[in-house]
Write a protein that holds these residues in place. Structure first.
Motif, PDB file in Angstrom:
ATOM      1  N   ALA A   1      24.964 -33.483  18.039  1.00 52.94           N
ATOM      2  CA  ALA A   1      25.615 -34.264  16.984  1.00 52.94           C
ATOM      3  C   ALA A   1      24.896 -35.609  16.890  1.00 52.94           C
TER       4      ALA A   1
ATOM      5  N   MET B   1      22.930 -25.110   7.883  1.00 53.90           N
ATOM      6  CA  MET B   1      22.635 -25.012   9.311  1.00 53.90           C
ATOM      7  C   MET B   1      21.720 -23.836   9.622  1.00 53.90           C
TER       8      MET B   1
ATOM      9  N   SER C   1      19.568 -30.026   9.471  1.00 51.68           N
ATOM     10  CA  SER C   1      20.218 -30.765  10.542  1.00 51.68           C
ATOM     11  C   SER C   1      21.721 -30.765  10.347  1.00 51.68           C
ATOM     12  N   ASN C   2      22.428 -31.117  11.415  1.00 51.31           N
ATOM     13  CA  ASN C   2      23.883 -31.195  11.300  1.00 51.31           C
ATOM     14  C   ASN C   2      24.312 -32.380  10.453  1.00 51.31           C
TER      15      ASN C   2
ATOM     16  N   ALA D   1      24.612 -30.881   7.054  1.00 52.13           N
ATOM     17  CA  ALA D   1      25.823 -30.050   7.001  1.00 52.13           C
ATOM     18  C   ALA D   1      27.074 -30.909   6.964  1.00 52.13           C
TER      19      ALA D   1
END
Length: 222
Positions: free
Chosen positions: A51, A125, A130-131, A134
């Motif tokens: 994260a 994803m 990348s998160n 998202a």
């Protein structure tokens, strides 16, 4: 146990220790420093959980701005801890009740599990995104109204803080912004013409010296 798991336990232990010292430290400056340590360890845990966006935001916003501001405020205020500790046991039941409610809410959320990501976020994803991408898709598609409401609340809080800071007080000088904007140069300064040389003023006339009164001479009797 692999290296990633070892780092996770290390960061978690330091985080728990720092959080415990935040509420047990007697010096408020030390408590703020331990809180900064707790935030840094939480950021490291988020990095292990992939994260990156939340980790960077925690470092930039809290460690880089908020906690540094708190540290300087606490150091400048020079708080008297003896007076603050007098009402500890008086407010302890309310604080314990709030802590229990927060713990129950966290347990309910964690035990209930998390819902699956929307289709757009899953595509971002799976395609190597990348998160952060998202998370942006999730915030501005499914949670767009809560995000807008939170933004409005933050703006209102900012305006309220500015209004409370700039309120007119009797012991401070107040300048009208409209008068300050419409002021002209000729109203600020007046040019007075003076001669290059001026004669010296004549000396004042000398005052006569005061005469002392004559002493009375007693008359001789015949």
């Amino acid at each position: 146990m692999d290296v990633k798991t070892g780092f996770f336990y290390l960061f978690s232990l330091v985080l728990l220790f720092a959080a415990f010292r935040v509420i047990t430290a007697r010096n408020p400056v030390h408590a703020v420093l331990y809180l900064m340590l707790a935030f840094s360890q939480a950021s490291a845990v988020w990095l292990l959980l992939q994260a990156e966006f939340l980790a960077i935001v925690l470092v930039l916003v809290y460690l880089g701005a908020v906690m540094v501001l708190f540290l300087f405020v606490v150091m400048m205020l020079d708080l008297n801890m003896d007076s603050l500790r007098q009402g500890f046991w008086k407010h302890f039941p309310l604080a314990a009740l709030v802590g229990v409610v927060i713990a129950l809410e966290m347990a309910y959320v964690l035990m209930g599990g998390f819902r699956e990501l929307p289709a757009a976020a899953q595509v971002a994803m799976t395609q190597g995104g990348s998160n952060t991408k998202a998370l942006g898709i999730l915030l501005y598609t499914e949670y767009v109204y809560p995000v807008q409401i939170a933004a409005v609340i933050l703006v209102v809080a900012m305006i309220a803080a500015i209004a409370l800071t700039l309120r007119q007080r009797k012991d401070t000088k107040f300048i009208d912004v409209g008068d300050q904007v419409h002021v002209k140069a000729r109203d600020r300064m007046q040019v007075v013409k003076l001669d290059a040389t001026r004669p010296a003023p004549p000396p004042p006339p000398a005052e006569p010296a005061p005469v002392a009164p004559a002493a009375a001479v007693p008359e001789k009797k015949a």
